[in-house]
Design a protein around this motif. Structure first.
Motif, PDB file in Angstrom:
ATOM      1  N   GLN A 195       0.827  -1.197   0.000  1.00  0.00           N
ATOM      2  CA  GLN A 195       0.000   0.000   0.000  1.00  0.00           C
ATOM      3  C   GLN A 195       0.875   1.266   0.000  1.00  0.00           C
ATOM      4  OE1 GLN A 195      -2.640   0.522   3.348  1.00  0.00           O
ATOM      5  NE2 GLN A 195      -4.358   0.457   1.948  1.00  0.00           N
ATOM      6  N   GLU A 202       2.318   1.920  -3.346  1.00  0.00           N
ATOM      7  CA  GLU A 202       1.339   2.359  -4.340  1.00  0.00           C
ATOM      8  C   GLU A 202       0.917   3.807  -4.171  1.00  0.00           C
ATOM      9  OE1 GLU A 202      -2.066  -0.148  -4.286  1.00  0.00           O
ATOM     10  OE2 GLU A 202      -0.892  -1.881  -4.907  1.00  0.00           O
ATOM     11  N   SER A 243      -8.232   5.282  -7.604  1.00  0.00           N
ATOM     12  CA  SER A 243      -7.896   4.260  -6.621  1.00  0.00           C
ATOM     13  C   SER A 243      -8.145   4.821  -5.218  1.00  0.00           C
ATOM     14  CB  SER A 243      -6.433   3.866  -6.783  1.00  0.00           C
ATOM     15  OG  SER A 243      -5.614   5.001  -6.655  1.00  0.00           O
ATOM     16  N   THR A 244      -7.798   4.014  -4.244  1.00  0.00           N
ATOM     17  CA  THR A 244      -7.963   4.499  -2.871  1.00  0.00           C
ATOM     18  C   THR A 244      -6.624   4.535  -2.157  1.00  0.00           C
ATOM     19  OG1 THR A 244      -8.397   2.272  -2.086  1.00  0.00           O
ATOM     20  CG2 THR A 244     -10.318   3.616  -2.634  1.00  0.00           C
ATOM     21  N   GLN A 245      -6.529   5.393  -1.163  1.00  0.00           N
ATOM     22  CA  GLN A 245      -5.328   5.496  -0.342  1.00  0.00           C
ATOM     23  C   GLN A 245      -5.765   5.572   1.106  1.00  0.00           C
ATOM     24  OE1 GLN A 245      -2.847   8.915  -1.103  1.00  0.00           O
ATOM     25  NE2 GLN A 245      -2.315   8.243  -3.163  1.00  0.00           N
ATOM     26  N   ASP A 249     -10.762   8.161  -1.681  1.00  0.00           N
ATOM     27  CA  ASP A 249     -10.624   7.998  -3.133  1.00  0.00           C
ATOM     28  C   ASP A 249      -9.684   9.072  -3.678  1.00  0.00           C
ATOM     29  OD1 ASP A 249     -12.508   5.934  -3.110  1.00  0.00           O
ATOM     30  OD2 ASP A 249     -14.172   7.373  -3.191  1.00  0.00           O
ATOM     31  N   GLU A 263      -5.539   9.719 -10.490  1.00  0.00           N
ATOM     32  CA  GLU A 263      -4.234   9.170 -10.871  1.00  0.00           C
ATOM     33  C   GLU A 263      -3.062  10.044 -10.414  1.00  0.00           C
ATOM     34  OE1 GLU A 263      -6.671  10.041 -12.890  1.00  0.00           O
ATOM     35  OE2 GLU A 263      -5.894  11.791 -13.925  1.00  0.00           O
TER      36      GLU A 263
END
Lengths: 175, 105
Positions: free
Chosen positions: A11, A14, B2-4, B12, B15
């Protein structure tokens, strides 16, 4: 390594963090050579946009571009339909009395509607953002202007050779 | 998209890493976003700007331009560049969990 640790690492790897290009050494020089309202704004807008992107900006005002810095004229730049076919009016009508005043008035209204500041305020914003303003010596001599006649934030009146040194390695836009 | 995980919360992001759902934002997230882009700890001056951006977005539905921020929030342009160096408009929007401003001023 446990599964949870692996998951955490994946994670972390990413995680996308925007690149704000903090280490950019990009330099931009904008030469402003026109004194009409419509030709003043492209330089101002580009200078401001560059500063907002962290780019070093020097603006060099030459010939009629000095009207943008001249305290007597900077608030009174005009747009004229004469010889400007892009204003889409019959060219025979364009030199009639009142046409320039009308075109100027309309353009100022549009500029204001878009929340773009008047020339003096725009120049101040550019300086506050870290931009530099320079006046051309030859043009100032020709028009009999001294630093006192110009917008206070002008850093200096310099020659074309000084400008060459200053613009070393910079991208140059001529307007 | 994507998610963080930011400040312990799943959010959310697009990019580029900008948050895409302003309702997921909170002050802890702002603090971590600021940290991530090397702004360090947020001061009261930073918060004045971020709070303005959030309130203005609520009303207008779009991120305020730099000029709008300096005109309406009372924080001068010079200070905005000091608080959010190099790319103030984008950095402050990022911390406020809002999209990049579209205006070119």
């Amino acid at each position: 390594m446990t599964q949870t640790e692996e998951a955490t690492m994946a994670q972390t790897e990413e995680k996308v963090i925007p690149d704000f290009g903090d280490d950019t050494d990009r330099k931009l020089c904008i030469i402003c050579s026109k004194g009409t309202l419509d030709m003043a704004y492209p330089g101002l807008v580009l200078a401001n946009a560059a500063l907002m992107e962290g780019i070093e900006v020097n603006m060099f005002f030459t010939f009629w571009g000095l009207d943008m810095l001249n305290k007597k004229t900077m608030a009174h730049l005009k747009a004229t339909p004469v010889g400007n076919t892009a204003m889409h009016m019959p060219q025979a009508l364009s030199p009639l009395p009142g046409m320039t005043a009308m075109a100027t008035h309309m353009m100022k209204k549009e500029i204001d509607k878009l929340d773009f500041p008047p020339v003096d305020e725009f120049l101040q914003q550019i300086v506050d953002a870290g931009g530099h303003l320079w006046a051309c010596k030859m043009s100032a001599d020709m028009m009999d202007l001294e630093e006192d006649d110009m917008f206070e934030e002008v850093e200096d009146i310099i020659g074309a050779t000084d400008f060459m040194n200053m613009s070393d390695g910079a991208q140059i836009i001529f307007i | 998209m994507s998610t963080q995980t930011i400040a312990g919360q799943e959010v959310d992001v697009n990019e580029e890493g900008f948050m895409t759902d302003p309702s997921q934002w909170n002050k802890e997230i702002a603090a971590q976003l600021a940290e991530q882009i090397n702004l360090g700890a947020l001061t009261d001056e930073h918060w004045k700007v971020i709070d303005f951006l959030r309130a203005d977005f609520e009303e207008e539905g779009e991120t305020a331009t730099l000029r709008r921020v300096s005109k309406r929030s009372g924080v001068p342009t010079k200070d905005l560049y000091r608080l959010f160096p190099k790319k103030p408009a984008k950095k402050m929007a990022y911390c406020a969990g809002l999209p990049k401003p579209h205006g070119c001023i």
